[in-house]
Design an enzyme around this catalytic site. Sequence first.
Site, PDB file in Angstrom:
ATOM      1  N   HIS A  56       0.877  -1.166   0.000  1.00  0.00           N
ATOM      2  CA  HIS A  56       0.000   0.000   0.000  1.00  0.00           C
ATOM      3  C   HIS A  56       0.918   1.221   0.000  1.00  0.00           C
ATOM      4  O   HIS A  56       2.021   1.166   0.562  1.00  0.00           O
ATOM      5  CB  HIS A  56      -0.826   0.092   1.284  1.00  0.00           C
ATOM      6  N   ASP A  59       2.362   1.712   3.364  1.00  0.00           N
ATOM      7  CA  ASP A  59       3.286   0.709   3.918  1.00  0.00           C
ATOM      8  C   ASP A  59       4.715   1.222   3.732  1.00  0.00           C
ATOM      9  O   ASP A  59       5.633   0.813   4.443  1.00  0.00           O
ATOM     10  CB  ASP A  59       3.182  -0.628   3.169  1.00  0.00           C
ATOM     11  N   MET A  90       2.624  -5.708  -7.682  1.00  0.00           N
ATOM     12  CA  MET A  90       1.279  -5.205  -7.371  1.00  0.00           C
ATOM     13  C   MET A  90       1.375  -4.083  -6.343  1.00  0.00           C
ATOM     14  O   MET A  90       2.236  -4.105  -5.457  1.00  0.00           O
ATOM     15  CB  MET A  90       0.425  -6.353  -6.812  1.00  0.00           C
ATOM     16  N   GLU A 183     -10.932  -6.652  -5.025  1.00  0.00           N
ATOM     17  CA  GLU A 183     -10.901  -7.697  -3.989  1.00  0.00           C
ATOM     18  C   GLU A 183     -12.127  -7.585  -3.086  1.00  0.00           C
ATOM     19  O   GLU A 183     -12.342  -6.563  -2.442  1.00  0.00           O
ATOM     20  CB  GLU A 183      -9.625  -7.546  -3.157  1.00  0.00           C
ATOM     21  N   LYS A 185     -14.665  -8.746   0.131  1.00  0.00           N
ATOM     22  CA  LYS A 185     -14.619  -9.272   1.498  1.00  0.00           C
ATOM     23  C   LYS A 185     -16.013  -9.059   2.093  1.00  0.00           C
ATOM     24  O   LYS A 185     -16.611  -8.007   1.872  1.00  0.00           O
ATOM     25  CB  LYS A 185     -13.562  -8.512   2.306  1.00  0.00           C
ATOM     26  N   GLU A 219      -9.551 -13.591  -2.416  1.00  0.00           N
ATOM     27  CA  GLU A 219      -8.738 -14.008  -1.265  1.00  0.00           C
ATOM     28  C   GLU A 219      -9.373 -15.221  -0.605  1.00  0.00           C
ATOM     29  O   GLU A 219     -10.560 -15.215  -0.276  1.00  0.00           O
ATOM     30  CB  GLU A 219      -8.593 -12.865  -0.253  1.00  0.00           C
ATOM     31  N   HIS A 222     -11.373 -14.556   2.552  1.00  0.00           N
ATOM     32  CA  HIS A 222     -12.576 -13.736   2.448  1.00  0.00           C
ATOM     33  C   HIS A 222     -13.787 -14.535   1.993  1.00  0.00           C
ATOM     34  O   HIS A 222     -14.880 -14.401   2.558  1.00  0.00           O
ATOM     35  CB  HIS A 222     -12.324 -12.542   1.529  1.00  0.00           C
ATOM     36  N   ASP A 247      -5.005 -13.703  -3.656  1.00  0.00           N
ATOM     37  CA  ASP A 247      -4.484 -13.575  -2.288  1.00  0.00           C
ATOM     38  C   ASP A 247      -4.591 -14.935  -1.607  1.00  0.00           C
ATOM     39  O   ASP A 247      -5.687 -15.403  -1.280  1.00  0.00           O
ATOM     40  CB  ASP A 247      -5.277 -12.522  -1.498  1.00  0.00           C
ATOM     41  N   ASP A 257     -11.407 -12.354  10.270  1.00  0.00           N
ATOM     42  CA  ASP A 257     -10.436 -12.485   9.177  1.00  0.00           C
ATOM     43  C   ASP A 257      -9.092 -12.936   9.750  1.00  0.00           C
ATOM     44  O   ASP A 257      -8.330 -12.135  10.282  1.00  0.00           O
ATOM     45  CB  ASP A 257     -10.300 -11.110   8.508  1.00  0.00           C
ATOM     46  N   ASP A 259      -6.426 -14.624   8.190  1.00  0.00           N
ATOM     47  CA  ASP A 259      -5.215 -14.480   7.356  1.00  0.00           C
ATOM     48  C   ASP A 259      -4.113 -15.459   7.778  1.00  0.00           C
ATOM     49  O   ASP A 259      -2.965 -15.066   8.016  1.00  0.00           O
ATOM     50  CB  ASP A 259      -4.675 -13.039   7.434  1.00  0.00           C
ATOM     51  N   ASP A 289      -1.281 -13.180   1.250  1.00  0.00           N
ATOM     52  CA  ASP A 289      -1.831 -12.091   2.066  1.00  0.00           C
ATOM     53  C   ASP A 289      -2.208 -12.697   3.417  1.00  0.00           C
ATOM     54  O   ASP A 289      -3.371 -12.985   3.684  1.00  0.00           O
ATOM     55  CB  ASP A 289      -3.057 -11.479   1.384  1.00  0.00           C
TER      56      ASP A 289
HETATM   57  C1  GLT Z   1      -5.649  -5.784   4.280  1.00  0.00           C
HETATM   58  C2  GLT Z   1      -6.734  -6.731   3.830  1.00  0.00           C
HETATM   59  C3  GLT Z   1      -6.313  -7.517   2.666  1.00  0.00           C
HETATM   60  C4  GLT Z   1      -6.098  -6.698   1.429  1.00  0.00           C
HETATM   61  C5  GLT Z   1      -4.971  -5.772   1.568  1.00  0.00           C
HETATM   62  C6  GLT Z   1      -4.919  -4.881   0.349  1.00  0.00           C
HETATM   63  S1  GLT Z   1      -4.912  -4.908   3.036  1.00  0.00           S
HETATM   64  O1  GLT Z   1      -4.658  -6.484   4.962  1.00  0.00           O
HETATM   65  O2  GLT Z   1      -7.083  -7.589   4.920  1.00  0.00           O
HETATM   66  O3  GLT Z   1      -7.188  -8.563   2.394  1.00  0.00           O
HETATM   67  O4  GLT Z   1      -5.767  -7.562   0.383  1.00  0.00           O
HETATM   68  O5  GLT Z   1      -5.534  -3.669   0.541  1.00  0.00           O
HETATM   69 MN    MN Z   2      -6.316  -9.613   0.685  1.00  0.00          MN
HETATM   70 MN    MN Z   3      -7.872 -11.204   4.718  1.00  0.00          MN
END
Ligand code: GLT
Ligand code: MN
Ligand code: MN
Length: 389
Positions: A56, A59, A90, A183, A185, A219, A222, A247, A257, A259, A289
């Site tokens: 980002h 970042d 990206m 993306e 979510k 993702e 998500h 992702d 979430d 991750d 991600d």
């Molecule tokens: C954030 C989010 C991710 C996105 C990122 C890109 S930032 O961490 O949870 O799923 O892909 O903006």
């Molecule tokens: Mn993501």
């Molecule tokens: Mn996520």
Amino acid sequence: MSDLFQPKPSDRFTFGLWTVGNPGRDPFGDAVRPTVAPTYSVKKLSELGAYGVNLHDNDLVPFDATASERDQIVKEFKQALEDCGMKVPMATTNLFFHPVFRDGAFTSNNPKVRAFAVQKTMSAIDLGVELGAEIYVFWGGREGAEVDASKNGPDTIKWFRDSINFLCDYVKDQGYDLKFALEAKPNEPRGDIYMPTTGHMLHFIETLDDPPMVGVNPEFAHETMAGLNFLHGVIQALEAGKLFHIDLNDQKMGRFDQDLRFGSENIKAAFLLVKLLEDANWGGMKHFDAHAYRTEDEEGVWDFAAGCMRTYLILKEKAKQFNEDAEIQGLLAEIQSKDAELEALISGYSADKASQLRGRDFAPDQIAAKGHAYEKLDQLTVEVLLGVR
Ligand code: GLT
Ligand code: MN
Ligand code: MN
């Protein structure tokens, strides 16, 4: 240990700076790890065999940096990329951290916020392109609502569309070679996020001014949060030529979430995903991600990053084994039996075909009497994964 699972840049693995740089803060607790410098993450990830890092705007460049501070930071970062042979394929915009975005960015009720979000994204696109990015991700973390009565619903979609159209034109006007990936979510950080799944995004894209310029960035976590089958979303995007980015991570269904490290929870789903991407010879970046468990120190972070890539490569090898297994392939040939004459009959309508079809007796009870042998196939799949074949 086999060298086969040692990641190389040619595997095209990438990590967000925000992933390995995640200090472990959550809504209930403070950071558990020190913040790492982006240049340090570049160095460590290159040592582990990654292809590049994604970021980002904030970042790398703090929200309130002056123009000369920005230039100095970017210069040092570019040097680190060059020293390590790393790329930035990206980039994206942080449209969720600053309090100004508390009611959304492109979908805020406040036109000033919407305009600021577009302005911020233009600068972030410039930064991404300067670093070599070819894909630009839009994750609308704050594009949602807790109080649906606060907004005229259709406006939110229209505002989002106007912003994406504006930014597509900005990219073309600048002569940049950049594609967008949206993306989805379902929720978090908003109570509900607009266009919550990859399927919603795929439809939205077709309503834009220049649909070929825009694809999706699904993702794993998500779609799984929404209780959906991630593989199916990816298949639809791939078939539509819209899988511009992905992702990779993992997630337990029905949770926040998480991750998680790729392949750490749903091994069969991760396997089928890797098999899909590899069988399709998909050329995109395998972007992780995800972030290390909050229990970890810095060493745990690099164990996490190495683990994501290693698991992908192990699953890739398993996919090869699956494809070369005579018993599995024999079974699949039976399960997916072809009938060229019938397939031709039901593809491409003609009145003649319709009348031929009407006259056929398919003996459905006879067809229905036969089992599909999926128990056998699934057990064989599990045995490949468990390493006993
Ligand atoms: C954030 C989010 C991710 C996105 C990122 C890109 S930032 O961490 O949870 O799923 O892909 O903006
Ligand atoms: Mn993501
Ligand atoms: Mn996520």
